[in-house]
Write an enzyme that holds these catalytic residues in place. Structure first.
Site, PDB file in Angstrom:
ATOM      1  N   ASP A  24      -2.373  -5.155   0.757  1.00 17.76           N
ATOM      2  CA  ASP A  24      -1.923  -6.419   1.360  1.00 17.76           C
ATOM      3  C   ASP A  24      -2.601  -6.739   2.683  1.00 17.76           C
ATOM      4  O   ASP A  24      -2.944  -7.898   2.950  1.00 17.76           O
ATOM      5  CB  ASP A  24      -0.399  -6.447   1.504  1.00 17.76           C
ATOM      6  CG  ASP A  24       0.173  -5.207   2.171  1.00 17.76           C
ATOM      7  OD1 ASP A  24      -0.608  -4.340   2.632  1.00 17.76           O
ATOM      8  OD2 ASP A  24       1.414  -5.092   2.236  1.00 17.76           O
ATOM      9  N   MET A  81       0.828  -1.200   0.000  1.00 23.56           N
ATOM     10  CA  MET A  81       0.000   0.000   0.000  1.00 23.56           C
ATOM     11  C   MET A  81       0.871   1.262   0.000  1.00 23.56           C
ATOM     12  O   MET A  81       2.092   1.200   0.139  1.00 23.56           O
ATOM     13  CB  MET A  81      -0.920  -0.007   1.225  1.00 23.56           C
ATOM     14  CG  MET A  81      -1.881  -1.179   1.259  1.00 23.56           C
ATOM     15  SD  MET A  81      -2.883  -1.260   2.753  1.00 23.56           S
ATOM     16  CE  MET A  81      -3.921   0.198   2.569  1.00 23.56           C
ATOM     17  N   HIS A  82       0.206   2.397  -0.177  1.00 26.56           N
ATOM     18  CA  HIS A  82       0.758   3.747   0.040  1.00 26.56           C
ATOM     19  C   HIS A  82       1.760   4.219  -1.019  1.00 26.56           C
ATOM     20  O   HIS A  82       2.208   5.355  -0.956  1.00 26.56           O
ATOM     21  CB  HIS A  82       1.441   3.866   1.408  1.00 26.56           C
ATOM     22  CG  HIS A  82       0.665   3.298   2.547  1.00 26.56           C
ATOM     23  ND1 HIS A  82      -0.601   3.726   2.853  1.00 26.56           N
ATOM     24  CD2 HIS A  82       0.978   2.324   3.454  1.00 26.56           C
ATOM     25  CE1 HIS A  82      -1.038   3.055   3.918  1.00 26.56           C
ATOM     26  NE2 HIS A  82      -0.116   2.190   4.281  1.00 26.56           N
TER      27      HIS A  82
END
Length: 426
Positions: free
Chosen positions: A170, A13-14
């Site tokens: 995830d 992520m991110h």
């Protein structure tokens, strides 16, 4: 391969994958553990505190929005050329389908999503100099996001109507793989990083606790999550430092394990998110003596990561969430010894599941099935076979309580020194 009907996607992520008009990357992706945008995150939190409630968490350097402010400040020519911003897994989707799409759980980690309405926040985008035209289309993790390109279908020996599911970040994919889809279903993900994840049926933000309140990969579900930047990667680091394989190190440490280590290990090799939001924090061994041996170092590493999960549990309790047992997934879940230490530190039973070390991949496959069949999530997202329930040992729970307090005191004593050290070398 010819029987495949759907493909699920999951990924870190991110991240920030910045594309131009031709859908070509403008620069290398900036990943989740990049802390360069600490100044930008602090500015967002100070200037727009009201957005933390809708975004589910205060802005932190790892999130995508501060990264884009950093790009605007340091690489203005790149920022001005950005046509689309994708998360890492969604660039894979673009190459597979030709579509710029993301799912709710991955979008949740950008700080641009209004978590309650499950839509992009025009206000959050505006304060970072962006608008909806630069964002991918949003779908639920269970929805189709496109169809596999015909040339890839031919190359891979697949049929021409393979559905690509929305997928998940995830952490949420791990929850789908574990069947954590009901209220207060909880698990620890012990991978490279670490998460303590609890499913909720309502959006329950508590930004003051540094918890993340994000959209789940299923419609009308959210989750609370404590996110730590340092998980099983600490053990890999220690093994590299000691020039030894992980399994024999764990076996040796388990053989001599009787009580908490005399050492304290602060596991903040890459800074830390929950509960400190401290990108300056670093790893520390405290209490070394000439008698310190290799096994004691390894045990201290395992305990240091466990102590950080105890901090995460405390944050959840401060937000009103009480846990009675926790699942365990990720690569670290392969070690029953580490699971026992976690149970002793957290004073909670831990459940290990079959295939739990591959939970997010299994979750992505389940989302592919849901997107291609339209089944109800409850019929598909069931719990895997239980391998083991690990109960805390009462006498060790009592011994770990003062060590946990020492761990916390050590961090707070060193926090100003971490920042001074960073400034002295940058």
């Amino acid at each position: 391969m010819a029987e495949v009907r759907g493909i699920g996607l999951s990924g870190q992520m991110h991240g920030a994958v910045l594309l131009n008009e031709q859908d070509r990357p403008l620069r290398p992706a900036i990943l989740w553990n990049d802390g360069r945008s600490m100044r930008e995150a602090e500015d967002l939190g100070k200037d727009y505190p009201e957005l933390s409630e809708s975004a589910g968490v205060i802005p932190m350097p790892g999130f995508t929005a501060p990264k884009l402010l950093w790009v605007a400040r340091h690489e203005p020519q790149v920022f001005s050329a950005v046509r689309k911003i994708l998360l890492p897994k969604d660039y894979v989707r673009l190459r597979m389908t030709g579509e710029c799409v993301t799912d709710m759980s991955d979008a949740a980690g950008t700080w641009w999503l209004d978590e309650a309405s499950r839509s992009w926040s025009d206000r959050a985008l505006a304060v970072t100099g962006l608008d909806r035209s630069q964002m991918p289309h949003l779908v639920e993790g269970t929805q189709p996001s496109g169809v596999l390109r015909s040339d890839l279908a031919r190359e891979w020996g697949m049929r021409g109507d393979v559905v690509i599911a929305g997928g998940a970040g995830d952490a949420a994919a791990g929850a789908i793989g574990l069947g954590a889809i009901d209220e207060v279903s909880a698990f620890i993900s012990l991978g490279t990083s670490g998460q303590l994840f609890v499913t909720t049926r309502t959006f329950r933000p508590a930004p003051e606790t540094l918890l993340h309140a994000f959209c789940h990969a299923l419609p009308e579900r959210w989750f609370q999550m404590a996110a730590m930047l340092n998980g099983a990667s600490c053990l890999s680091w220690a093994a590299g430092l000691l020039k030894a394989e992980i399994k024999p190190l764990l076996d040796q440490a388990e053989e001599r394990y009787q009580k908490p280590s005399n050492l304290i290990f602060l596991p903040y090799l890459a800074g830390e998110r929950t509960p400190h939001n401290d990108p300056y924090a670093r790893g520390v061994f405290f209490g070394l003596t000439p008698e310190t041996c290799q096994s004691e170092l390894v045990q201290a590493v395992l305990e240091g990561v466990a102590f950080s999960f105890a901090d995460a549990k405390q944050c959840l309790e401060q937000a009103g969430t009480r846990l009675t047992s926790i699942g365990l997934i990720g690569g670290g879940s392969r070690s029953s010894f580490w699971a026992q230490i976690l149970a002793n530190v957290l004073d909670l039973p831990l459940v290990r599941y079959e295939g739990a070390d591959k939970g997010p991949a299994f979750g992505a496959a389940r989302l592919a099935r849901l997107a291609s069949t339209g089944e109800q999530p409850e019929a598909v997202c069931t719990q895997p076979q239980r391998l083991q329930t690990i109960h805390p040992h009462t006498h060790l729970v009592d011994l770990y309580a003062p060590r946990l307090e020492a761990f916390r005191s050590l961090y707070h004593a060193l926090r100003p020194e971490f920042k001074k050290a960073y400034r002295s070398v940058n």
